[in-house]
Design an enzyme around this catalytic site. Structure first.
Site, short mmCIF file in Angstrom:
data_model
loop_
_atom_site.label_atom_id
_atom_site.label_comp_id
_atom_site.label_asym_id
_atom_site.label_seq_id
_atom_site.Cartn_x
_atom_site.Cartn_y
_atom_site.Cartn_z
N GLY A 10 0.81 -1.21 0.00
CA GLY A 10 0.00 0.00 0.00
C GLY A 10 0.84 1.26 0.00
N GLY A 12 -0.34 4.40 0.41
CA GLY A 12 -1.09 5.52 0.98
C GLY A 12 -0.23 6.29 1.96
CG PHE A 13 -1.73 9.84 3.85
CD1 PHE A 13 -1.00 10.98 3.60
CD2 PHE A 13 -3.03 9.76 3.38
CE1 PHE A 13 -1.55 12.04 2.89
CE2 PHE A 13 -3.60 10.81 2.67
CZ PHE A 13 -2.85 11.96 2.43
N GLY A 14 0.17 5.90 5.21
CA GLY A 14 0.93 5.06 6.12
C GLY A 14 2.10 4.37 5.45
CB VAL A 78 -1.19 -7.73 -2.35
CG1 VAL A 78 -1.03 -8.87 -1.35
CG2 VAL A 78 0.10 -6.93 -2.46
CD GLU A 169 -12.81 18.70 3.22
OE1 GLU A 169 -12.15 19.09 4.19
OE2 GLU A 169 -12.48 17.74 2.50
CG ASP A 299 -8.29 4.03 6.96
OD1 ASP A 299 -8.01 4.61 8.02
OD2 ASP A 299 -8.65 4.63 5.92
CB ALA A 315 -3.99 11.34 6.42
#
Length: 414
Positions: A10, A12-14, A78, A169, A299, A315
């Site tokens: 992944g 993403g942010f992590g 994966v 938003e 998450d 995040a």
């Protein structure tokens, strides 16, 4: 001496935070993701509303780590993990061996069992989703411009499910797009009849914020012409209408689903202990039970910490967890015990529209309006990866502010 192999699933942010922290460590890192880019998801709504281009919020993954000799990327999906052989099995190419594994595959949109969502609603979780929404919105206006009678059938009614930050938003951005930009584009169309309807089951918007912030968001949106409906949910989505739980029917051709998420389906294929929501259970050092070389963050993770409430799906949580995992991996290579993860809440923000936002910081500090909006802009520029992306986004924002214009109003066919 052979360097330990770290595989991160992944981007993403992590996942990116983990790789950045490990970039100078004596390990070899491979990030596996089905895309070749990192998505700055907080700005997806601006892609969906023509404010930014897709590549403005999606820096190339290899470009991020171009100067990091020990970090590589693999573009693949994966399928499963062979924990006994310590290999990540992907949809093409050979399995990827690891000594340490970090699962950071994130979340996907959840329909909560509402009929018709999968068939008729548009999620907003990926770059593809954002461009699909943008094309759908603009296509509805083109269709109504050709056949004005379609407005009576809900063609220009846009229903957003979910009053969290994404829904708020998006609603504010769509309202400004319609009144300030498309009203000038479509000179012979009654754009004023276009409607944005925000549906939230709770009694106030922005569930993770205080009630005063939620009330402020609702007031600001209503002043911008958004129809905010609280205390009711969506019971069913059909191709030409939405049925609400209070019995109301809204004719519409466009439903945008921002009502919630669930753990990535990869979690179900791992054979690890999961929560009812599908997250993988980990201890306070973010490790899987009986597999000390496997970490789960973001998450996808459910940290078991003595009955305390779960960490929010934000995040900053994923980024802080990624840095802690990276440090724990380095500790493990040196034969040292891992440290527990402790999330430091530095506050949350949500923008509502031009010169309007809400911000809540620790110690009960809360502010909004222009100050909140400027703080939101600055924070997102800081966290956006890549100097080029920061400059382009800043220029786009400045142009939009001065000219009330959004230059990415193009329809892409699927």
């Amino acid at each position: 001496m052979k360097r330990p192999r770290v595989v991160i699933v992944g981007a993403g942010f992590g996942g990116v935070a983990t790789a950045k922290e490990l970039a100078r460590a004596p390990v070899d890192v491979t990030i596996v993701d089905r895309n070749n880019f990192h998505t700055f998801s907080p700005l997806l709504y601006q892609v969906a509303t023509s404010g930014l281009a897709p590549d403005d919020v999606a820096p190339n993954l290899r470009g991020i780590f171009q100067r990091s000799e020990g970090v590589d990327a693999r573009m693949a999906t994966v399928e499963r993990v062979d924990f006994d052989r310590r290999e990540v099995v992907v949809d093409h190419g050979p399995p990827i061996p690891y000594d340490y594994l970090v699962l950071a595959a994130g979340a996907v949109s959840s329909d909560f069992g509402v009929a018709g969502v999968d068939e008729h609603a548009l999620p907003l979780k990926s770059l593809d989703d954002a461009t699909t929404i943008r094309s759908a919105v603009l296509s509805r206006f083109e269709a109504a411009n050709t056949e004005p009678a379609l407005v009576d059938d809900g063609t220009l009614t846009f229903v957003i499910a979910g009053g969290g930050p994404t829904g708020v938003e998006l609603a504010g951005a769509l309202a400004e797009l319609f009144t300030r930009v498309l009203a000038r584009d479509f000179k012979r169309l009654a754009v004023r009849r276009a409607e944005v309807v925000l549906v939230e089951m709770d009694s106030h918007l922005l569930g993770g914020f205080s009630e005063p912030s939620g009330r402020e968001a609702a007031l600001e949106l209503r002043e911008r012409g958004v129809d905010v409906r609280l205390g009711t949910g969506i019971a069913k989505v059909e191709s030409d209408r939405v049925l609400l739980s209070d019995g109301t029917t809204i004719p519409t051709r466009t439903v945008i689903w921002a009502a919630g998420v669930k753990a990535n389906p990869l979690a179900d294929a791992l054979g690890l202990a999961q929560t009812k929501r599908g997250e993988v259970m980990v201890d306070e050092s973010l490790r899987v039970a009986n597999r000390p070389e496997v970490f789960v963050i973001g998450d996808l993770a459910a940290v078991q910490r003595g009955g305390a409430p779960p960490y929010p799906q934000l995040a900053p949580v994923a980024m802080q967890a990624g840095r802690r995992v990276a440090r724990n991996i380095v500790r493990a290579t040196r034969g040292r015990a891992p440290k527990q993860f402790r999330y430091v809440d530095k506050g949350t923000m949500a923008t509502i529209g031009r010169r309007s936002a809400v911000a809540e910081l620790p110690f009960g500090i809360r502010f909004g309006g222009t100050l909140g909006w400027l703080s939101w802009l600055g924070l997102h520029l800081v966290f956006l990866i890549g100097f080029r992306n920061r400059v382009v986004v800043l220029v786009n924002w400045a142009w939009n502010y001065v000219k009330w214009d959004r230059g990415n109003r193009i329809i892409l066919r699927p």
